[in-house]
Design an enzyme around this catalytic site. Sequence first.
Site, PDB file in Angstrom:
ATOM      1  N   HIS A  97     -10.928  -4.422  -4.636  1.00  0.00           N
ATOM      2  CA  HIS A  97      -9.728  -4.677  -3.842  1.00  0.00           C
ATOM      3  C   HIS A  97     -10.097  -4.921  -2.384  1.00  0.00           C
ATOM      4  O   HIS A  97     -11.043  -4.344  -1.862  1.00  0.00           O
ATOM      5  CB  HIS A  97      -8.712  -3.536  -3.955  1.00  0.00           C
ATOM      6  N   HIS A 146      -8.558  -4.835   1.473  1.00  0.00           N
ATOM      7  CA  HIS A 146      -7.515  -4.344   2.363  1.00  0.00           C
ATOM      8  C   HIS A 146      -7.250  -5.434   3.393  1.00  0.00           C
ATOM      9  O   HIS A 146      -8.195  -5.964   3.989  1.00  0.00           O
ATOM     10  CB  HIS A 146      -7.988  -3.103   3.124  1.00  0.00           C
ATOM     11  N   HIS A 160     -11.769  -0.469  -8.970  1.00  0.00           N
ATOM     12  CA  HIS A 160     -11.152  -1.782  -9.147  1.00  0.00           C
ATOM     13  C   HIS A 160     -11.354  -2.521  -7.829  1.00  0.00           C
ATOM     14  O   HIS A 160     -10.943  -2.025  -6.771  1.00  0.00           O
ATOM     15  CB  HIS A 160      -9.656  -1.606  -9.440  1.00  0.00           C
ATOM     16  N   ASN A 194       0.826  -1.201   0.000  1.00  0.00           N
ATOM     17  CA  ASN A 194       0.000   0.000   0.000  1.00  0.00           C
ATOM     18  C   ASN A 194       0.865   1.258   0.000  1.00  0.00           C
ATOM     19  O   ASN A 194       1.872   1.322   0.704  1.00  0.00           O
ATOM     20  CB  ASN A 194      -0.898  -0.032   1.244  1.00  0.00           C
ATOM     21  N   GLN A 244     -14.513  -2.240   0.224  1.00  0.00           N
ATOM     22  CA  GLN A 244     -15.526  -1.203   0.013  1.00  0.00           C
ATOM     23  C   GLN A 244     -16.022  -1.389  -1.416  1.00  0.00           C
ATOM     24  O   GLN A 244     -15.300  -1.098  -2.367  1.00  0.00           O
ATOM     25  CB  GLN A 244     -14.917   0.180   0.246  1.00  0.00           C
ATOM     26  N   GLY A 246     -17.889   3.734  -0.046  1.00  0.00           N
ATOM     27  CA  GLY A 246     -16.608   4.402   0.166  1.00  0.00           C
ATOM     28  C   GLY A 246     -15.527   4.038  -0.825  1.00  0.00           C
ATOM     29  O   GLY A 246     -14.395   4.505  -0.710  1.00  0.00           O
ATOM     30  N   GLN A 247     -15.847   3.201  -1.806  1.00  0.00           N
ATOM     31  CA  GLN A 247     -14.855   2.822  -2.814  1.00  0.00           C
ATOM     32  C   GLN A 247     -14.584   4.010  -3.737  1.00  0.00           C
ATOM     33  O   GLN A 247     -15.512   4.591  -4.294  1.00  0.00           O
ATOM     34  CB  GLN A 247     -15.357   1.627  -3.631  1.00  0.00           C
ATOM     35  N   THR A 248     -13.319   4.371  -3.885  1.00  0.00           N
ATOM     36  CA  THR A 248     -12.969   5.492  -4.755  1.00  0.00           C
ATOM     37  C   THR A 248     -12.140   5.068  -5.957  1.00  0.00           C
ATOM     38  O   THR A 248     -12.059   5.800  -6.930  1.00  0.00           O
ATOM     39  CB  THR A 248     -12.189   6.574  -3.979  1.00  0.00           C
ATOM     40  N   VAL A 249     -11.511   3.910  -5.886  1.00  0.00           N
ATOM     41  CA  VAL A 249     -10.759   3.381  -7.023  1.00  0.00           C
ATOM     42  C   VAL A 249     -11.635   2.312  -7.667  1.00  0.00           C
ATOM     43  O   VAL A 249     -12.005   1.329  -7.014  1.00  0.00           O
ATOM     44  CB  VAL A 249      -9.409   2.772  -6.585  1.00  0.00           C
TER      45      VAL A 249
END
Length: 177
Positions: free
Chosen positions: A96, A98, A94, A27, A83, A89-92
Amino acid sequence: MAALRFASFDVSRQAFYRTRLTAAVVNLKPIVPGHVLVIPTRVVPRLTDLQHDELAALMTSVQHVARVIERVYGADGLTIACQDGKAAGQTVPHVHFHLLPRKLQGDVFEGRNDDVYPALEQSEGGLPDALRQVPQPLRVDADEDRKPRSLEDMEKEARWLETFFNAAAEAQRHAEG
């Protein structure tokens, strides 16, 4: 090896574990030491966009990476979060997961375990801008308290983590005969 994309960003040098359908990357702005992401190799925005084999491979990789990360970072447990969608709250765009190693004593969020979720949301919120700022192949800017790491630092951690996965694969080959 083919370039690995996290949405539109090349994260090939941050990868420390790869299968045909998944990868794990360090990260840019970890919330805790050992905070990594597990992603499908195909860029898809939502969990429901994955094919069945991709979803199975992703969850298998999350499980495998989690075991190794927990051991390597001396954790007592893990926070594993996804997310899925802008409302979550997902901003990218793709998929993923965490993976955050957690400790019973000495944890960043000791005594307030649920504070990890707002920290994840804050971290996720600045990710696209930070990724754009990294001299490609990468950079992210989640919040001011955690400065983005250099590509060299992330690559160094990725190569270090890769040694644990190579050792595990070698042990598995020997066990299979």
